[in-house]
Design an enzyme around this catalytic site. Structure first.
Site, mmCIF file in Angstrom:
data_model
loop_
_atom_site.group_PDB
_atom_site.id
_atom_site.type_symbol
_atom_site.label_atom_id
_atom_site.label_comp_id
_atom_site.label_asym_id
_atom_site.label_seq_id
_atom_site.Cartn_x
_atom_site.Cartn_y
_atom_site.Cartn_z
ATOM 1 N N LYS A 147 96.345 -1.130 61.306
ATOM 2 C CA LYS A 147 95.466 0.011 61.018
ATOM 3 C C LYS A 147 95.332 0.856 62.282
ATOM 4 O O LYS A 147 94.883 0.375 63.316
ATOM 5 C CB LYS A 147 94.092 -0.490 60.573
ATOM 6 C CG LYS A 147 93.034 0.599 60.403
ATOM 7 C CD LYS A 147 91.669 -0.001 60.110
ATOM 8 C CE LYS A 147 90.554 1.043 60.129
ATOM 9 N NZ LYS A 147 89.219 0.445 59.931
ATOM 10 N N ASP B 110 87.119 7.492 63.490
ATOM 11 C CA ASP B 110 86.556 7.312 62.149
ATOM 12 C C ASP B 110 85.152 7.884 62.099
ATOM 13 O O ASP B 110 84.190 7.255 62.544
ATOM 14 C CB ASP B 110 86.545 5.829 61.775
ATOM 15 C CG ASP B 110 85.976 5.587 60.389
ATOM 16 O OD1 ASP B 110 85.922 6.554 59.598
ATOM 17 O OD2 ASP B 110 85.600 4.442 60.090
ATOM 18 N N LYS C 93 79.139 8.450 58.995
ATOM 19 C CA LYS C 93 78.444 7.463 59.816
ATOM 20 C C LYS C 93 77.317 8.134 60.602
ATOM 21 O O LYS C 93 77.408 9.319 60.945
ATOM 22 C CB LYS C 93 79.413 6.832 60.823
ATOM 23 C CG LYS C 93 80.502 5.966 60.250
ATOM 24 C CD LYS C 93 81.400 5.453 61.379
ATOM 25 C CE LYS C 93 82.551 4.602 60.873
ATOM 26 N NZ LYS C 93 82.104 3.287 60.392
ATOM 27 N N ASP D 136 88.904 2.114 66.320
ATOM 28 C CA ASP D 136 89.292 1.780 64.956
ATOM 29 C C ASP D 136 90.805 1.733 64.772
ATOM 30 O O ASP D 136 91.287 1.476 63.675
ATOM 31 C CB ASP D 136 88.662 2.772 63.968
ATOM 32 C CG ASP D 136 88.255 2.108 62.665
ATOM 33 O OD1 ASP D 136 88.158 0.872 62.637
ATOM 34 O OD2 ASP D 136 88.044 2.822 61.671
ATOM 35 N N ASP E 275 84.241 5.864 53.960
ATOM 36 C CA ASP E 275 84.176 5.097 55.200
ATOM 37 C C ASP E 275 84.838 3.731 55.060
ATOM 38 O O ASP E 275 84.868 2.964 56.013
ATOM 39 C CB ASP E 275 82.719 4.931 55.641
ATOM 40 C CG ASP E 275 82.588 4.491 57.089
ATOM 41 O OD1 ASP E 275 83.552 4.714 57.863
ATOM 42 O OD2 ASP E 275 81.547 3.918 57.448
ATOM 43 N N GLU F 123 88.023 3.413 54.711
ATOM 44 C CA GLU F 123 89.343 4.044 54.742
ATOM 45 C C GLU F 123 90.446 3.123 55.250
ATOM 46 O O GLU F 123 91.621 3.336 54.963
ATOM 47 C CB GLU F 123 89.298 5.311 55.613
ATOM 48 C CG GLU F 123 89.466 5.118 57.106
ATOM 49 C CD GLU F 123 88.379 4.271 57.759
ATOM 50 O OE1 GLU F 123 88.676 3.611 58.765
ATOM 51 O OE2 GLU F 123 87.222 4.282 57.277
ATOM 52 N N ARG G 94 91.303 0.045 54.493
ATOM 53 C CA ARG G 94 92.052 -0.622 53.425
ATOM 54 C C ARG G 94 92.917 0.370 52.649
ATOM 55 O O ARG G 94 93.956 0.006 52.092
ATOM 56 C CB ARG G 94 91.084 -1.362 52.503
ATOM 57 C CG ARG G 94 90.156 -0.483 51.712
ATOM 58 C CD ARG G 94 88.924 -1.201 51.198
ATOM 59 N NE ARG G 94 87.985 -1.514 52.270
ATOM 60 C CZ ARG G 94 86.816 -2.112 52.085
ATOM 61 N NH1 ARG G 94 86.443 -2.465 50.860
ATOM 62 N NH2 ARG G 94 86.012 -2.358 53.097
#
Length: 429
Positions: A196, A201, A208, A219, A278, A280, A282
């Site tokens: 990933k 993010d 967030k 992230d 949020d 995202e 996966r």
């Protein structure tokens, strides 16, 4: 403190009364770490001591004496290293031991530094390029790569990475890096690594709060870990073909960002309703797992800073492991034990695929409740399992990949944990 400080291990207490009960003992210009045989976790104590030594202002640590083993030296390295001092250690012992530790330290330093870069420094395409360049440098004659970016992602059906990243002015991309030391273009692929690579993010429209967004440069830690694992395995003599797939994007808010209620249909026909922008990670990993599966490897490993639920479950001290292949999960736990890296297997069953229901699609990407609701980490893994064969797949939820602030064992920033565990699996698969 001088620029270079000698560090010894000792089993003997200092004769100085004031230091009698101290873990650290300062004698003239040298520092001794006292190891009592009653300590239940000697490596943890060494790591804590190293953290204390770094905070004394030691700029460069030189390990001395006969009591240092390879594991104790590495524990010291993890505690001592920090931003600006990621390689400031001189190891001791046989030359093979020193070389092994220096190779490992160099890879961890690269991976940690990559994760610590700011979002403006490290956009998706730059993340892909830095990984390409670093892996290529390990074995220039054995590495090739391809990059898919921007609208080409949508044209080729990589809907996850495209939709998560389309709201940013910095285009999303997937990079596939092929390490093939066999000289055979048709050689089977032993393992595909999927990382990933969300370089920032914001949460998207599921925005967030500042406190949750502040550290979101990390992230892309999954991409840094699997890239580091491949680099370390190459340095350790990897002779099998491995592909590295990084799913890189910024998750931003804009007039073009993907929205709650959107439905994405993946290459394997699975439709997904967006219940939380949020969640995202996966969404992009699904593309990476599908690309990996197209290569028919013996093993697929994905790594991601995926869920806050895994952090809550592990306290941020362990990497969370998920798998539907119990034999392979046991191998992963053995590899982690060999490498002294904390790994904890959390529950995953086929029925976790149904834990994020949708009235309009085969599944939602989460539940529209804070943190995805109970069992959030397992439910995320269940979502991912829709995009890969259960046999031969491991999912690493990197709950211990980054510390927002220093603690008694770690400096602030990326840790690199699980690089050595995944490298071990590449070498033993």
């Amino acid at each position: 403190m001088s620029s270079v400080t000698n560090i010894f291990l000792t089993n003997n207490k200092s004769s100085s009364q004031w230091q009698n009960e101290n873990l650290l003992q300062i004698i003239e210009d040298d520092i001794y770490i006292y190891l009592d045989k009653s300590f239940s976790s000697p490596l943890k104590n060494i790591q804590r001591a190293a953290r204390s030594i770094e905070k004394l202002g030691v700029k460069h640590a030189c390990l001395k004496g006969d009591l240092w083993g390879i594991d104790s030296q590495w524990a010291f390295a993890l505690g001592f290293t920090c931003v600006g001092k990621l390689t400031n250690i001189e190891f001791t012992g046989e030359q093979t031991t020193i070389d092994t530790l220096n190779n490992k330290l160099a890879v961890y330093a690269w991976s940690r530094n990559l994760t610590n870069q700011t979002p403006s420094e490290l956009t998706p395409l730059l993340l892909a390029k830095q990984a390409q360049d670093y892996i290529t440098a390990q074995a220039p004659d054995c590495v090739s790569s391809r990059l898919i970016s921007g609208d080409d992602l949508a044209k080729q059906g990589w809907v996850g990475v495209y939709n998560v990243g389309k709201g940013s002015v910095n285009p999303p991309c997937i990079v596939e890096i092929d390490y093939n030391p066999t000289d055979d273009e048709q050689a089977p692929i032993s393992t595909c690594l999927v990382g990933k690579g969300i370089t920032f993010d914001s949460g998207g429209y599921s925005l967030k709060a500042s406190v949750g967004m502040f550290h979101m440069k990390c992230d892309m830690g999954g991409a840094a870990v699997v890239s580091g694992a491949l680099a370390l395995a190459i340095r350790q003599g990897l002779n099998k073909r491995v592909k590295l797939i990084l799913c890189c994007a910024e998750n931003m808010v804009s007039n073009n960002a993907y929205k709650l209620g959107d439905i994405l249909t993946y290459k394997n026909g699975v439709s997904c309703e967006i219940a939380n922008t949020d969640a995202e990670g996966r969404i992009v990993l699904a593309d990476g797992l599908l690309m990996a599966s197209e290569n028919n490897p013996s093993m697929i490993i994905d790594a991601a800073t995926l869920t806050g639920a895994a952090v809550l479950a592990t306290g941020g001290d362990y990497t969370a492991l998920f798998s539907l292949d119990e034999q392979l999960a046991e191998q992963a736990k053995q590899a982690a034990n060999i490498e002294s890296e904390p790994l904890w297997q959390l529950p995953l069953e086929k029925w976790h695929q149904e834990k994020c229901p949708s009235a309009f699609a085969d599944t939602a990407n989460s539940r529209p409740v804070p943190g995805g609701g109970p069992g959030g980490a397992s439910n995320a893994a269940g979502f991912l399992s829709r995009f890969v064969d259960s046999k031969g797949w491991l999912h690493f939820d990197l709950a211990a990949a980054y510390n927002g602030s220093a603690n008694d064992q770690w400096a602030a920033g990326a840790t690199g944990l699980s690089i050595a565990t995944i490298a071990n699996l590449l070498l033993t698969q």
